[in-house]
Design a protein around this motif. Structure first.
Motif, PDB file in Angstrom:
ATOM      1  N   ASP A  13       0.842  -1.196   0.000  1.00 47.67           N
ATOM      2  CA  ASP A  13       0.000   0.000   0.000  1.00 47.67           C
ATOM      3  C   ASP A  13       0.879   1.249   0.000  1.00 47.67           C
ATOM      4  O   ASP A  13       1.123   1.871   1.020  1.00 47.67           O
ATOM      5  CB  ASP A  13      -0.910  -0.027   1.233  1.00 47.67           C
ATOM      6  CG  ASP A  13      -1.818   1.194   1.291  1.00 47.67           C
ATOM      7  OD1 ASP A  13      -2.037   1.827   0.244  1.00 47.67           O
ATOM      8  OD2 ASP A  13      -2.304   1.487   2.399  1.00 47.67           O
ATOM      9  N   GLY A  16      -0.535   4.532   1.313  1.00 44.51           N
ATOM     10  CA  GLY A  16      -0.911   4.475   2.719  1.00 44.51           C
ATOM     11  C   GLY A  16      -2.371   4.765   3.014  1.00 44.51           C
ATOM     12  O   GLY A  16      -2.707   5.185   4.122  1.00 44.51           O
ATOM     13  N   ASP A  17      -3.268   4.531   2.053  1.00 39.10           N
ATOM     14  CA  ASP A  17      -4.684   4.811   2.311  1.00 39.10           C
ATOM     15  C   ASP A  17      -5.408   3.602   2.912  1.00 39.10           C
ATOM     16  O   ASP A  17      -6.614   3.647   3.119  1.00 39.10           O
ATOM     17  CB  ASP A  17      -5.394   5.301   1.040  1.00 39.10           C
ATOM     18  CG  ASP A  17      -5.473   4.231  -0.046  1.00 39.10           C
ATOM     19  OD1 ASP A  17      -4.863   3.166   0.112  1.00 39.10           O
ATOM     20  OD2 ASP A  17      -6.144   4.487  -1.058  1.00 39.10           O
ATOM     21  N   LEU A  19      -5.761   0.669   1.565  1.00 41.12           N
ATOM     22  CA  LEU A  19      -6.355  -0.187   0.541  1.00 41.12           C
ATOM     23  C   LEU A  19      -5.328  -0.411  -0.573  1.00 41.12           C
ATOM     24  O   LEU A  19      -4.581   0.501  -0.920  1.00 41.12           O
ATOM     25  CB  LEU A  19      -7.606   0.467  -0.052  1.00 41.12           C
ATOM     26  CG  LEU A  19      -8.783   0.651   0.922  1.00 41.12           C
ATOM     27  CD1 LEU A  19      -9.763   1.675   0.373  1.00 41.12           C
ATOM     28  CD2 LEU A  19      -9.479  -0.678   1.180  1.00 41.12           C
ATOM     29  N   ILE A  20      -5.299  -1.618  -1.108  1.00 38.43           N
ATOM     30  CA  ILE A  20      -4.418  -1.899  -2.236  1.00 38.43           C
ATOM     31  C   ILE A  20      -5.232  -1.749  -3.514  1.00 38.43           C
ATOM     32  O   ILE A  20      -6.255  -2.412  -3.697  1.00 38.43           O
ATOM     33  CB  ILE A  20      -3.822  -3.323  -2.136  1.00 38.43           C
ATOM     34  CG1 ILE A  20      -2.905  -3.413  -0.909  1.00 38.43           C
ATOM     35  CG2 ILE A  20      -3.040  -3.660  -3.416  1.00 38.43           C
ATOM     36  CD1 ILE A  20      -2.403  -4.820  -0.639  1.00 38.43           C
ATOM     37  N   GLU A  24      -1.251  -0.330  -7.527  1.00 36.36           N
ATOM     38  CA  GLU A  24      -0.319  -0.732  -6.471  1.00 36.36           C
ATOM     39  C   GLU A  24       0.053  -2.205  -6.616  1.00 36.36           C
ATOM     40  O   GLU A  24       1.197  -2.595  -6.389  1.00 36.36           O
ATOM     41  CB  GLU A  24      -0.917  -0.445  -5.088  1.00 36.36           C
ATOM     42  CG  GLU A  24      -0.855   1.030  -4.746  1.00 36.36           C
ATOM     43  CD  GLU A  24      -1.630   1.408  -3.505  1.00 36.36           C
ATOM     44  OE1 GLU A  24      -1.414   2.514  -3.007  1.00 36.36           O
ATOM     45  OE2 GLU A  24      -2.473   0.617  -3.037  1.00 36.36           O
TER      46      GLU A  24
HETATM   47 CA   LIG Z   1      -3.274   2.343  -1.487  1.00 38.28          CA
END
Ligand SMILES: [Ca+2]
Ligand SMILES: [Ca+2]
Length: 71
Positions: A13, A16-17, A19-20, A24
């Motif tokens: 990730d 860094g949110d 979620l992949i 990504e």
């Molecule tokens: Ca992400």
């Protein structure tokens, strides 16, 4: 064990949110030396994605890896 997944997840990730995303995942495969097409990345995400939002959460990621390890 969950910490292992979380560590791997954080590496994938990039923004860094939490979620992949498809880009990504593509980037990860490139880094691993196994580049895949955007279509293949999309298919891979769709396979891991449980709730169908097109993104992989830590929970979905951990679930996928544990299924994978269990064989
Ligand atoms: Ca992400
Ligand atoms: Ca999802």
């Amino acid at each position: 064990m969950a910490d292992d997944y979380a560590t791997t997840f954080q590496i994938v990730d990039v923004d860094g949110d939490g979620l992949i995303s498809i880009p990504e995942l593509s980037r990860l495969m490139e880094v691993l030396g196994e580049p895949i097409t955007p279509e293949a990345a999309q298919a891979a995400v769709a396979r891991i994605d449980v709730d169908g939002d097109g993104l992989i959460s830590l929970e979905e990621f951990a679930g996928f890896l544990s299924r994978h390890r269990a064989g």
